[in-house]
Design a protein around this motif. Structure first.
Motif, PDB file in Angstrom:
ATOM      1  N   ARG A 298     -13.108   1.281  -1.389  1.00  0.00           N
ATOM      2  CA  ARG A 298     -13.254   1.749  -2.787  1.00  0.00           C
ATOM      3  C   ARG A 298     -12.105   2.669  -3.178  1.00  0.00           C
ATOM      4  O   ARG A 298     -11.618   2.618  -4.307  1.00  0.00           O
ATOM      5  CB  ARG A 298     -14.595   2.469  -2.936  1.00  0.00           C
ATOM      6  CG  ARG A 298     -15.808   1.556  -2.915  1.00  0.00           C
ATOM      7  CD  ARG A 298     -17.040   2.295  -3.413  1.00  0.00           C
ATOM      8  NE  ARG A 298     -17.338   3.451  -2.564  1.00  0.00           N
ATOM      9  CZ  ARG A 298     -18.136   3.406  -1.497  1.00  0.00           C
ATOM     10  NH1 ARG A 298     -18.703   2.253  -1.135  1.00  0.00           N
ATOM     11  NH2 ARG A 298     -18.375   4.499  -0.789  1.00  0.00           N
ATOM     12  N   LEU A 299     -11.672   3.493  -2.222  1.00  0.00           N
ATOM     13  CA  LEU A 299     -10.551   4.393  -2.502  1.00  0.00           C
ATOM     14  C   LEU A 299      -9.292   3.594  -2.820  1.00  0.00           C
ATOM     15  O   LEU A 299      -8.563   3.905  -3.773  1.00  0.00           O
ATOM     16  CB  LEU A 299     -10.312   5.300  -1.296  1.00  0.00           C
ATOM     17  CG  LEU A 299      -9.063   6.184  -1.331  1.00  0.00           C
ATOM     18  CD1 LEU A 299      -9.149   7.192  -2.482  1.00  0.00           C
ATOM     19  CD2 LEU A 299      -8.867   6.899  -0.001  1.00  0.00           C
ATOM     20  N   VAL A 300      -9.020   2.560  -2.020  1.00  0.00           N
ATOM     21  CA  VAL A 300      -7.832   1.736  -2.256  1.00  0.00           C
ATOM     22  C   VAL A 300      -7.923   1.042  -3.608  1.00  0.00           C
ATOM     23  O   VAL A 300      -6.936   0.973  -4.361  1.00  0.00           O
ATOM     24  CB  VAL A 300      -7.676   0.711  -1.115  1.00  0.00           C
ATOM     25  CG1 VAL A 300      -6.573  -0.297  -1.438  1.00  0.00           C
ATOM     26  CG2 VAL A 300      -7.368   1.423   0.200  1.00  0.00           C
ATOM     27  N   ALA A 301      -9.105   0.537  -3.959  1.00  0.00           N
ATOM     28  CA  ALA A 301      -9.271  -0.131  -5.254  1.00  0.00           C
ATOM     29  C   ALA A 301      -9.042   0.849  -6.404  1.00  0.00           C
ATOM     30  O   ALA A 301      -8.405   0.505  -7.415  1.00  0.00           O
ATOM     31  CB  ALA A 301     -10.665  -0.746  -5.342  1.00  0.00           C
ATOM     32  N   ASP A 302      -9.538   2.066  -6.258  1.00  0.00           N
ATOM     33  CA  ASP A 302      -9.332   3.068  -7.315  1.00  0.00           C
ATOM     34  C   ASP A 302      -7.857   3.446  -7.449  1.00  0.00           C
ATOM     35  O   ASP A 302      -7.355   3.653  -8.564  1.00  0.00           O
ATOM     36  CB  ASP A 302     -10.162   4.319  -7.015  1.00  0.00           C
ATOM     37  CG  ASP A 302     -11.656   4.060  -7.144  1.00  0.00           C
ATOM     38  OD1 ASP A 302     -12.018   3.034  -7.760  1.00  0.00           O
ATOM     39  OD2 ASP A 302     -12.447   4.871  -6.607  1.00  0.00           O
ATOM     40  N   MET A 303      -7.166   3.548  -6.308  1.00  0.00           N
ATOM     41  CA  MET A 303      -5.748   3.910  -6.364  1.00  0.00           C
ATOM     42  C   MET A 303      -4.930   2.807  -7.011  1.00  0.00           C
ATOM     43  O   MET A 303      -3.945   3.086  -7.715  1.00  0.00           O
ATOM     44  CB  MET A 303      -5.230   4.219  -4.951  1.00  0.00           C
ATOM     45  CG  MET A 303      -5.765   5.533  -4.385  1.00  0.00           C
ATOM     46  SD  MET A 303      -4.964   6.051  -2.850  1.00  0.00           S
ATOM     47  CE  MET A 303      -5.419   4.709  -1.747  1.00  0.00           C
ATOM     48  N   ARG A 304      -5.299   1.566  -6.809  1.00  0.00           N
ATOM     49  CA  ARG A 304      -4.566   0.472  -7.441  1.00  0.00           C
ATOM     50  C   ARG A 304      -4.719   0.510  -8.957  1.00  0.00           C
ATOM     51  O   ARG A 304      -3.854   0.033  -9.697  1.00  0.00           O
ATOM     52  CB  ARG A 304      -5.057  -0.872  -6.897  1.00  0.00           C
ATOM     53  CG  ARG A 304      -4.618  -1.158  -5.471  1.00  0.00           C
ATOM     54  CD  ARG A 304      -4.790  -2.624  -5.119  1.00  0.00           C
ATOM     55  NE  ARG A 304      -4.230  -2.911  -3.803  1.00  0.00           N
ATOM     56  CZ  ARG A 304      -4.943  -3.145  -2.710  1.00  0.00           C
ATOM     57  NH1 ARG A 304      -6.275  -3.122  -2.779  1.00  0.00           N
ATOM     58  NH2 ARG A 304      -4.360  -3.393  -1.561  1.00  0.00           N
ATOM     59  N   GLY A 305      -5.839   1.057  -9.428  1.00  0.00           N
ATOM     60  CA  GLY A 305      -6.055   1.119 -10.872  1.00  0.00           C
ATOM     61  C   GLY A 305      -5.576   2.404 -11.512  1.00  0.00           C
ATOM     62  O   GLY A 305      -5.722   2.557 -12.739  1.00  0.00           O
ATOM     63  N   MET A 306      -4.991   3.317 -10.751  1.00  0.00           N
ATOM     64  CA  MET A 306      -4.527   4.585 -11.322  1.00  0.00           C
ATOM     65  C   MET A 306      -3.247   4.381 -12.126  1.00  0.00           C
ATOM     66  O   MET A 306      -2.428   3.498 -11.809  1.00  0.00           O
ATOM     67  CB  MET A 306      -4.300   5.614 -10.200  1.00  0.00           C
ATOM     68  CG  MET A 306      -5.583   6.035  -9.488  1.00  0.00           C
ATOM     69  SD  MET A 306      -5.284   7.236  -8.155  1.00  0.00           S
ATOM     70  CE  MET A 306      -4.828   8.674  -9.134  1.00  0.00           C
ATOM     71  N   GLN A 307      -3.088   5.201 -13.126  1.00  0.00           N
ATOM     72  CA  GLN A 307      -1.910   5.108 -13.985  1.00  0.00           C
ATOM     73  C   GLN A 307      -0.661   5.504 -13.203  1.00  0.00           C
ATOM     74  O   GLN A 307      -0.639   6.496 -12.479  1.00  0.00           O
ATOM     75  CB  GLN A 307      -2.076   6.034 -15.193  1.00  0.00           C
ATOM     76  CG  GLN A 307      -0.937   5.944 -16.193  1.00  0.00           C
ATOM     77  CD  GLN A 307      -1.164   6.846 -17.393  1.00  0.00           C
ATOM     78  OE1 GLN A 307      -2.162   7.554 -17.451  1.00  0.00           O
ATOM     79  NE2 GLN A 307      -0.247   6.810 -18.349  1.00  0.00           N
ATOM     80  N   GLY A 308       0.383   4.722 -13.342  1.00  0.00           N
ATOM     81  CA  GLY A 308       1.662   5.009 -12.695  1.00  0.00           C
ATOM     82  C   GLY A 308       1.794   4.440 -11.304  1.00  0.00           C
ATOM     83  O   GLY A 308       2.855   4.561 -10.690  1.00  0.00           O
ATOM     84  N   VAL A 309       0.751   3.816 -10.780  1.00  0.00           N
ATOM     85  CA  VAL A 309       0.810   3.231  -9.433  1.00  0.00           C
ATOM     86  C   VAL A 309       1.336   1.810  -9.537  1.00  0.00           C
ATOM     87  O   VAL A 309       0.838   0.991 -10.328  1.00  0.00           O
ATOM     88  CB  VAL A 309      -0.575   3.257  -8.759  1.00  0.00           C
ATOM     89  CG1 VAL A 309      -0.547   2.501  -7.431  1.00  0.00           C
ATOM     90  CG2 VAL A 309      -1.025   4.696  -8.550  1.00  0.00           C
ATOM     91  N   ASP A 310       2.328   1.497  -8.726  1.00  0.00           N
ATOM     92  CA  ASP A 310       2.938   0.169  -8.726  1.00  0.00           C
ATOM     93  C   ASP A 310       2.345  -0.727  -7.645  1.00  0.00           C
ATOM     94  O   ASP A 310       2.039  -1.893  -7.887  1.00  0.00           O
ATOM     95  CB  ASP A 310       4.448   0.296  -8.540  1.00  0.00           C
ATOM     96  CG  ASP A 310       5.155  -1.049  -8.660  1.00  0.00           C
ATOM     97  OD1 ASP A 310       4.642  -1.930  -9.370  1.00  0.00           O
ATOM     98  OD2 ASP A 310       6.202  -1.227  -8.008  1.00  0.00           O
ATOM     99  N   GLN A 311       2.162  -0.166  -6.435  1.00  0.00           N
ATOM    100  CA  GLN A 311       1.692  -0.984  -5.318  1.00  0.00           C
ATOM    101  C   GLN A 311       1.005  -0.081  -4.293  1.00  0.00           C
ATOM    102  O   GLN A 311       1.381   1.084  -4.113  1.00  0.00           O
ATOM    103  CB  GLN A 311       2.873  -1.724  -4.665  1.00  0.00           C
ATOM    104  CG  GLN A 311       2.461  -2.680  -3.547  1.00  0.00           C
ATOM    105  CD  GLN A 311       3.675  -3.373  -2.933  1.00  0.00           C
ATOM    106  OE1 GLN A 311       4.811  -3.117  -3.337  1.00  0.00           O
ATOM    107  NE2 GLN A 311       3.447  -4.225  -1.956  1.00  0.00           N
ATOM    108  N   VAL A 312      -0.013  -0.630  -3.634  1.00  0.00           N
ATOM    109  CA  VAL A 312      -0.737   0.083  -2.574  1.00  0.00           C
ATOM    110  C   VAL A 312      -0.742  -0.795  -1.328  1.00  0.00           C
ATOM    111  O   VAL A 312      -1.169  -1.958  -1.378  1.00  0.00           O
ATOM    112  CB  VAL A 312      -2.186   0.416  -2.994  1.00  0.00           C
ATOM    113  CG1 VAL A 312      -2.930   1.104  -1.835  1.00  0.00           C
ATOM    114  CG2 VAL A 312      -2.189   1.308  -4.224  1.00  0.00           C
ATOM    115  N   GLN A 313      -0.236  -0.243  -0.238  1.00  0.00           N
ATOM    116  CA  GLN A 313      -0.222  -0.955   1.037  1.00  0.00           C
ATOM    117  C   GLN A 313      -1.292  -0.363   1.939  1.00  0.00           C
ATOM    118  O   GLN A 313      -1.280   0.825   2.249  1.00  0.00           O
ATOM    119  CB  GLN A 313       1.151  -0.849   1.709  1.00  0.00           C
ATOM    120  CG  GLN A 313       2.232  -1.663   1.028  1.00  0.00           C
ATOM    121  CD  GLN A 313       3.532  -1.643   1.810  1.00  0.00           C
ATOM    122  OE1 GLN A 313       3.669  -0.917   2.785  1.00  0.00           O
ATOM    123  NE2 GLN A 313       4.505  -2.426   1.354  1.00  0.00           N
TER     124      GLN A 313
END
Length: 327
Positions: A167-182
């Motif tokens: 859930r944390l990774v999914a939320d970070m992907r939807g945050m403003q200014g985030v391009d990519q999450v590995q």
């Protein structure tokens, strides 16, 4: 029926410490016979060392197997943690995001309960890291500007489950200014699922081997009672109760369980010592992050006690059934 302390017990071939009818109070007589039964059964086991050792060894191996698997499972979990079970999640911000935006995003992530820490890596730090890598230093001199973005290294808490991290990774992907999450979330979920299967397998194996211990003790007592059926019949004809007759066999089961539990603990300690050196070498490769896990002292202390209870239970069940047949 009243228990009669006999001058000599045909069951064990030992002399009772007091002849004739006991003049002591019933409680004192009962306590005296318990002490005599415990010592007499122990002497009888020691009189046949080979058979006793074989029985104890079989039971000890059955008890040591779940301990060994529990130890291995704990070390696999430690290895998973050392190799990245709670690995850092890398959040790449968009190139247009500056330092203030990166710090603001990092602050939002630090406020989350499942986040242990957040480290902000600047584009210059990323460029310096690339420059230290072989083959990149020459190419970097041709760049007019730094193309690398700000990167947030998010470390989830060790006690955060796979679902919480997902859930944390999914939320970070939807945050403003985030391009990519590995994130290696798939690997983490596989490891946690495998550990869950391993824990369940240890429980099933322990239950099966507990039944095996009961069967070994029960069969040993059954054979002994069957070989002395005529003597037991004589004892019961002269007034001995079933509790009086089976008491030495119950203590024999306790001794079998206690000795096998102590031997099982010895086997488990030997496994720990055998794992210590190779795990220490592996830990050196991973900069000391990996250390061998050991069985807790309370578990090692509880094994002989639990084994003695199992030995008593196996002897109790079989002796009650067998004595009904003799009577």
């Amino acid at each position: 029926m009243q228990e009669l302390p006999l001058n000599e017990s045909p069951l064990l071939g030992e002399s009772h410490p007091r002849g004739g009818r006991s003049r002591a109070r019933p409680v004192a007589s009962w306590r005296e016979h318990h002490g005599w039964s415990a010592l007499a059964s122990l002497r009888r086991l020691m009189s046949r060392p080979v058979g006793t050792l074989l029985t104890v060894a079989v039971m000890a191996i059955a008890l040591a197997l779940p301990l060994t698997f529990y130890l291995l499972l704990g070390n696999v979990q430690k290895m998973g943690e050392a190799l990245g079970q709670n690995q850092t999640v890398s959040v790449f911000l968009q190139p247009t995001q500056g330092g203030s935006a990166a710090e603001l995003t990092a602050k939002k992530l630090r406020d989350r309960a499942e986040v242990a820490s957040v480290t902000v890596r600047t584009p210059q730090q990323g460029l310096d890291e690339l420059a230290r890598m072989q083959g990149f230093s020459g190419a970097l001199h041709t760049l007019d500007s730094n193309p690398l973005p700000y990167v947030l290294e998010v470390l989830p808490r060790p006690d955060a489950g796979a679902d919480a991290v997902e859930r944390l990774v999914a939320d970070m992907r939807g945050m403003q200014g985030v391009d990519q999450v590995q994130d290696g979330g798939a690997w983490r979920q596989r490891l946690e699922a495998l550990l869950g299967v391993g824990r369940r397998a240890v429980l099933v194996l322990a239950a099966l081997l507990v039944i095996a211990v009961l069967l070994v003790v029960g069969n040993t007592v059954r054979v002994d009672i069957a070989g002395r059926s005529e003597e037991i019949g004589v004892l019961m004809l002269v007034g001995a109760s079933r509790a009086f007759v089976r008491r030495p066999y119950l203590y024999a089961g306790i001794w079998y369980g206690l000795f096998s539990g102590l031997l099982a603990v010895g086997f488990a300690v030997l496994v720990e010592l055998a794992l210590a050196e190779p795990v220490a070498r592996l830990g050196q490769v991973y900069a000391g992050k990996l250390q061998v896990d050991v069985l807790p002292p309370w578990l090692l202390a509880a094994v002989p006690v639990a084994a003695a209870v199992l030995g008593w239970l196996g002897a109790r069940l079989v002796s009650a059934w067998q004595l009904r047949k003799v009577a």
